[in-house]
Each structure stands twice: as structure tokens, then as C-alpha cells.
Enzyme design. Structure first.
Site, PDB file in Angstrom:
ATOM      1  N   SER A 146      -5.945  25.002 -10.018  1.00 27.37           N
ATOM      2  CA  SER A 146      -5.375  24.015 -10.649  1.00 27.37           C
ATOM      3  C   SER A 146      -3.744  23.926 -10.682  1.00 27.37           C
ATOM      4  O   SER A 146      -3.246  22.753 -10.992  1.00 27.37           O
ATOM      5  CB  SER A 146      -5.551  23.916 -12.060  1.00 27.37           C
ATOM      6  OG  SER A 146      -5.601  25.099 -12.863  1.00 27.37           O
TER       7      SER A 146
ATOM      8  N   SER B  32      -6.930  29.644 -10.020  1.00 28.38           N
ATOM      9  CA  SER B  32      -5.856  28.449 -10.054  1.00 28.38           C
ATOM     10  C   SER B  32      -4.506  29.018  -9.639  1.00 28.38           C
ATOM     11  O   SER B  32      -3.679  27.915  -9.555  1.00 28.38           O
ATOM     12  CB  SER B  32      -6.133  27.987 -11.546  1.00 28.38           C
ATOM     13  OG  SER B  32      -7.188  27.121 -11.543  1.00 28.38           O
TER      14      SER B  32
ATOM     15  N   LYS C 102       3.847  24.641 -14.387  1.00 25.18           N
ATOM     16  CA  LYS C 102       2.606  23.913 -14.341  1.00 25.18           C
ATOM     17  C   LYS C 102       2.550  23.009 -15.633  1.00 25.18           C
ATOM     18  O   LYS C 102       2.737  23.217 -16.900  1.00 25.18           O
ATOM     19  CB  LYS C 102       1.498  24.821 -14.464  1.00 25.18           C
ATOM     20  CG  LYS C 102       0.051  24.293 -14.447  1.00 25.18           C
ATOM     21  CD  LYS C 102      -0.880  25.562 -14.495  1.00 25.18           C
ATOM     22  CE  LYS C 102      -2.428  25.089 -14.200  1.00 25.18           C
ATOM     23  NZ  LYS C 102      -3.498  26.042 -14.455  1.00 25.18           N
TER      24      LYS C 102
END
Ligand SMILES: *[C@@H]1O[C@H](CO)[C@@H](O)[C@H](O)[C@H]1NC(C)=O
Ligand SMILES: CC(=O)N[C@H]1CO[C@H](CO)[C@@H](O)[C@@H]1O
Length: 534
Positions: A200, A224, A125
Site C-alpha cells: 500500500s 506494503s 505515505k
């Protein structure tokens, strides 16, 4: 009550229709672009299996790295999941590992115990620091910042032998469940590109779902990891707090946030969750868990909740998800001979309010301050005006969050009341779960929505946020595809530090429901595909 439910289901149908229609206008009546099917069988193997074959020289690390690079090149144009690559470095690293293993001279730090993922590709990420990779979290005013070191969790995985292919898209400041921002644009769901990938850790879920990666790193303060894992049909685990070090990501993880924020593994095969978690936790928190304790699933107590509890401000559970949860209950009862007890915790209704209250007490730095990259504060009302004429560099969800930030602080008595409620709820559930209880709970109320639709359902992160505010470990487990070809899934939850239970149940459910299912781009254009392939 009946009228309210009727009204909400009408509203849901209307929203689905409007967004479907908008997508129709944008895409015309052309068959929707679909990612190509997975042709290389190497892409269908777990990281653990690949690692074994690399070590025994059945496979070269370079062959696997090349296979993933090819797949990323094949799908990323359509998906926009990976936002920065390090392919040539990855090839070099793979080659060095191959040479070392071929030579038979393997230093102790590359032993199977110390480097369980030697030669296996990994994606990360973007919000995590990776040397020479961007460090923006989707903020325009950070677009030129590059990392000069690895986050501890990235370093742990590198030392375990992983080869990093690149970093993946996020929502602006990692605070929304659609991954779109003005640095990298928007990511598209591999099962239907008109739909969201979640957030996210959305790019991560997306590239995994598309078979462009096998293991990845995500982080989760309200869902997330688990929401994108759900929307893209993969596994995602939010560990118990204090197990994986959260530092080295942006927005920064303060001490206070650490009870809610969880850094954890995302992957396509359940078998990889446990070894990844071991490596990610490392000397920092592994000893808090009992990953080596044997688990006999038939001796666990199972609970199910969710399809009958309506969470305030969140949508009703999609009928296909109600059905999927019922099938999980039936499977556990018939396969393991256990009884799955229905649970009703009425305080859960106030999840969203409680989660915001908790966030308001722990947040040390203001969101508007972070939006301004700790420079001048951003004024959300002004940005909202600019947004309407397309001049703001911030996304609408971030601006809205800026606007509502601090509302909780205005009514401190309400916050205190909610926190007291939360304390009672935590105690109640901890007592029920004990050290042998497992709860199955929906991952999300809806299947992957159309792009932008989350603006209409801003509080649908409630089912995942529940376990951040309760500080419990939770694993999202994929359960195959819906009638429309969208991923189904469920959360498996246990008491704090009982992560080994949720991981064991995840492996069992993968056996029963098939786990990750390769996207074949069905959706509305099912016929078109059948036609294509004949
Ligand atoms: C990424 O940015 C944050 C905030 O500006 C900073 O604290 C951190 O050190 C940066 N990370 C790296 C590895 O450069
Ligand atoms: C669709 C889109 O905006 N893609 C961008 C993703 O990020 C990379 C790296 O910054 C850009 O090159 C792409 O154009």
C-alpha cells in the site's frame, strides 16, 4: 505435477499477453510516455550526504528542496504518486534552516546528533498523519478529513530536521498491492507507466524510484513497504516489531496488529536506512536494536531459499528473479568467502493460509466497518453489484476483501491448526538464524505487473507476508534492472532485533549490484528511446 506447472506457465503467458494487449488498445501504437531522465546531480545524492553538505554550507537546503520540487513537477503528472503538496511551507522551512546555519547560531536541538537530517526533504505515505495534510487512506467518505497533528514517526523525522514535501498515494484502506482509489486515482510505475507501483505504500515507492524524493515513510503488514520498494527499484525496511511506534496512521494500528505491522524507512540509497531507522525508532524502540554493533559480513551464516519452494496460491518465481538470486549467492560467496546454504522449510508453503489466520485472530475492527468509515457498515455484495455498473466508491480489491473477511472465523479448527503450524515454523527459523544468520528470499514472484493484473494473482504478497507473520525484520534490496528495464530485487532477513545485519547486507549488495537504477523508461519502447536521444 508437471501438467500443473505447464498449465500455470501457459496461464501466466496468457495473462501477460491479454494485459499487454489491453494496454496496447488503450495506448495505441504511440510510443509510451516516459518520465524525463534525471538531469540534476543533486537528485543522485543520499540524504546522509546532502545533510552533511547542508551543515557544512556546501549546499543550501533551499537549493535541494527546489531541486526536488522541480523533479516532482516534472514527473508527477505522468505518475500520480504524490497526492498532496506542501511546497511553499517546505520552501519557508528550508530558508529558515539556511538562515540559522548561516548565522552560526545553532541551538542544541539542531546539532548533528539531534537533527541528522537537517534541511533534507522527505515524503510520507498518506495513511500517516501529517499536520494540514489529508487523512483518507483512499476512502471517499474521508476525503475532507485533514490532520491536526503529526504521527509520532512523522514528528520524529521532523525533529531530525526533515522538510516534508507532501504525502503519497495508497491503496484503499492500505489493504491491496496496487495503489489506486477513488480519492486520488491510480499511480503509475516510473519504469513503465502501464504497470503497477505496488501497495500500500505505492506512491512512496513510485516517487522515490522516479528520483522525486530521497527518503520516505512507509508501513507494512503483508509487504506494503517491501512490495512497492521492489516494483520501483528502491530500498525498504520492515523493522522488527516494537521498534518503531505504529500509531498515527489510518487504518489504526491496534496493539494486536503491532506484531505484524511495521513502520519503516523507504529510500534510494542503502546508507540512509540506518540513520532513518534510528530517528524513526527514537526513544520508543531504538534500545531494542544493536545498530552500533560492528558487523563483519564474513562471519555471518548465509541461507538462501525461495526459488525452489512453491508457495500455495502464489505464482512461480520469474526466471529473471531466480537468476538474480543465484547471482546474489555467487556474489556473497566470491566476495565474502562465505558459503550460502540452501534452506527448505516445507511449512512455508502455507504462508497465505497462515497469514490470513493470524490476521483473523488479531483484527479487532472489521474491514467492512472500516470501509464505512466506522459509520454504517458497508455490504460487500451490494457494493459488488454497484461496482459492475460503476456506482460504488470502493475499489474491487477492497470489496473482494470485504467478501472473504471472516471466512477464517467460520472454521476455527482450521485457524488453530494453521497457527500451530506457524508457531513451529517460527521456532524452526529462529533456531536456524540465531544471532548471526541472514536469509535471502525473493521479494515477490513477478516483476512489476500490468495495472489490474494483481486481481488475477491476489496471493502474490506471500513472500513478503512471510516475515510479518514471523515477526522478523526484512529489507528489500534493489538489484538493477531486468532485460525489459523493470526493477529486480531480493529480501534480506534476520532474526528479531537483528536489523543491523539486514542493513549491513543491503549496503554490501548495493556495492555489488548498483542499488537503485534511474528509470530511463525502457520497456517495450527501448528503440524509441535510443532514437530519441540520438
Ligand atoms: C485521522 O483519522 C483517524 C480516524 O478517523 C483519527 O482517529 C485520527 O485522529 C486522525 N488523525 C489526525 C491527526 O487528525
Ligand atoms: C489521476 C488523478 O486522479 N489524480 C488526482 C490525484 O489527487 C489529486 C488531489 O486530490 C487530484 O487533484 C488529482 O486529480
Amino acid at each position: 505435477m508437471e501438467v500443473k506447472i505447464l498449465f500455470q506457465s501457459l496461464l501466466n503467458s496468457l495473462v501477460t499477453f491479454v494485459f499487454g494487449f489491453m494496454s496496447f488498445i488503450i495506448n495505441g501504437d504511440r510510443p509510451l510516455a516516459k518520465i524525463p531522465p534525471v538531469r540534476n546531480p543533486l537528485l543522485l545524492e543520499s540524504a546522509s550526504s546532502l545533510a552533511k553538505k547542508i551543515r557544512s554550507r556546501k549546499l543550501k537546503s533551499l537549493t535541494i528542496v527546489e531541486a526536488y520540487i522541480d523533479r516532482i513537477k516534472e514527473v508527477n503528472g505522468l505518475l500520480n504518486a504524490m497526492v498532496s503538496y506542501r511546497f511553499s511551507e517546505a520552501r519557508d522551512e528550508a530558508q529558515q534552516i539556511d538562515e540559522m546555519l548561516d548565522s552560526g547560531q545553532v541551538p542544541e536541538r539542531y546539532s548533528e546528533k539531534n537533527a541528522p537530517f537537517l534541511g533534507v526533504p522527505l515524503t510520507v505515505k498518506e495513511a500517516f498523519s501529517v499536520i494540514d495534510q489529508p487523512n483518507t487512506s483512499g476512502l471517499i467518505n474521508r476525503k475532507d478529513i485533514v490532520c491536526d497533528r503529526d504521527a509520532p514517526v512523522v514528528d520524529n523525522l521532523r525533529r531530525s530536521g526533515c522538510i516534508i514535501l507532501g504525502v503519497t498515494n495508497v491503496s484503499e484502506l492500505c489493504m491491496w498491492y496496487e495503489s489506486a482509489n477513488f480519492v486520488y486515482g491510480r499511480s503509475n510505475n516510473p519504469y513503465d507507466i502501464r504497470r503497477i507501483v505496488g501497495g500500500s505504500s505505492g506512491g512512496e515507492g513510485c516517487i522515490l524510484g522516479a528520483a522525486g524524493s530521497v527518503i520516505g515513510i512507509g508501513s507494512d503488514i503483508g509487504g506494503s513497504i517491501r512490495m512497492p520498494a521492489f516494483f520501483n527499484g528502491v530500498f525498504g525496511h520492515k523493522p522488527s516489531p516494537g521498534v518503531v511506534l505504529n500509531s498515527g496512521q489510518f487504518p489504526p494500528a491496534s496493539k494486536e496488529r503491532s506484531c505484524m505491522l511495521g513502520t519503516g524507512p523507504m529510500c534510494r540509497f542503502a546508507v540512509d536506512l540506518d540513520p532513518m531507522l534510528r530517528v524513526m525508532a527514537g526513544s520508543y524502540g531504538l534500545s531494542k536494536l544493536r545498530l552500533d554493533a560492528p558487523v563483519d559480513l564474513r562471519n555471518l551464516r548465509f541461507f538462501s531459499m525461495g526459488d525452489d519452494v512453491r508457495l500455495n496460491m502464489a505464482s512461480a518465481l520469474d526466471p529473471e528473479l531466480v537468476e538474480a538470486q543465484a547471482q546474489v549467492r555467487t556474489y556473497l560467496q566470491t566476495k565474502l568467502g562465505v558459503t550460502v546454504q540452501r534452506l527448505q522449510l516445507y511449512r512455508l508453503k502455507y504462508t497465505v493460509d497462515m497469514w490470513f489466520s493470524m490476521m483473523s485472530t488479531i483484527d479487532t475492527e472489521s474491514f467492512t466497518h472500516m470501509l464505512g468509515n466506522n459509520g454504517p457498515r458497508v455490504y460487500p455484495l451490494w457494493e459488488l453489484l454497484k461496482r459492475t455498473v460503476g456506482l460504488s466508491s470502493h475499489t474491487l480489491p477492497a470489496i473482494m476483501l470485504g467478501l472473504i473477511e471472516g471466512l477464517d472465523k467460520l472454521i476455527p479448527e482450521r485457524t488453530q491448526r494453521l497457527l500451530a503450524k506457524l508457531g513451529k515454523l517460527r521456532e524452526e527459523l529462529e533456531n536456524i538464524l540465531g544471532d548471526d544468520g541472514v536469509l535471502i528470499y525473493p521479494s515477490h514472484p513477478k516483476l512489476a505487473p500490468f495495472h489490474n493484473a494483481p486481481l488475477l494473482y491476489p496471493c502474490n504478497f506471500a513472500p513478503t507476508a512471510t516475515f510479518n507473520m514471523l515477526s522478523l525484520p526484512a529489507t528489500q534490496v534493489p538489484l538493477g534492472l531486468s532485460a525489459q528495464g523493470l526493477p529486480l530485487g531480493i529480501q534480506v532477513v534476520a532474526n528479531r532485533y537483528n536489523d543491523h545485519l539486514t542493513l549491513a547486507v543491503a549496503r554490501e549488495l548495493e556495492k555489488g549490484f548498483g542499488g537503485w537504477a534511474a528509470p530511463i523508461g525502457m520497456g517495450m519502447y527501448h528503440e524509441a528511446i535510443e532514437h530519441d536521444t540520438t
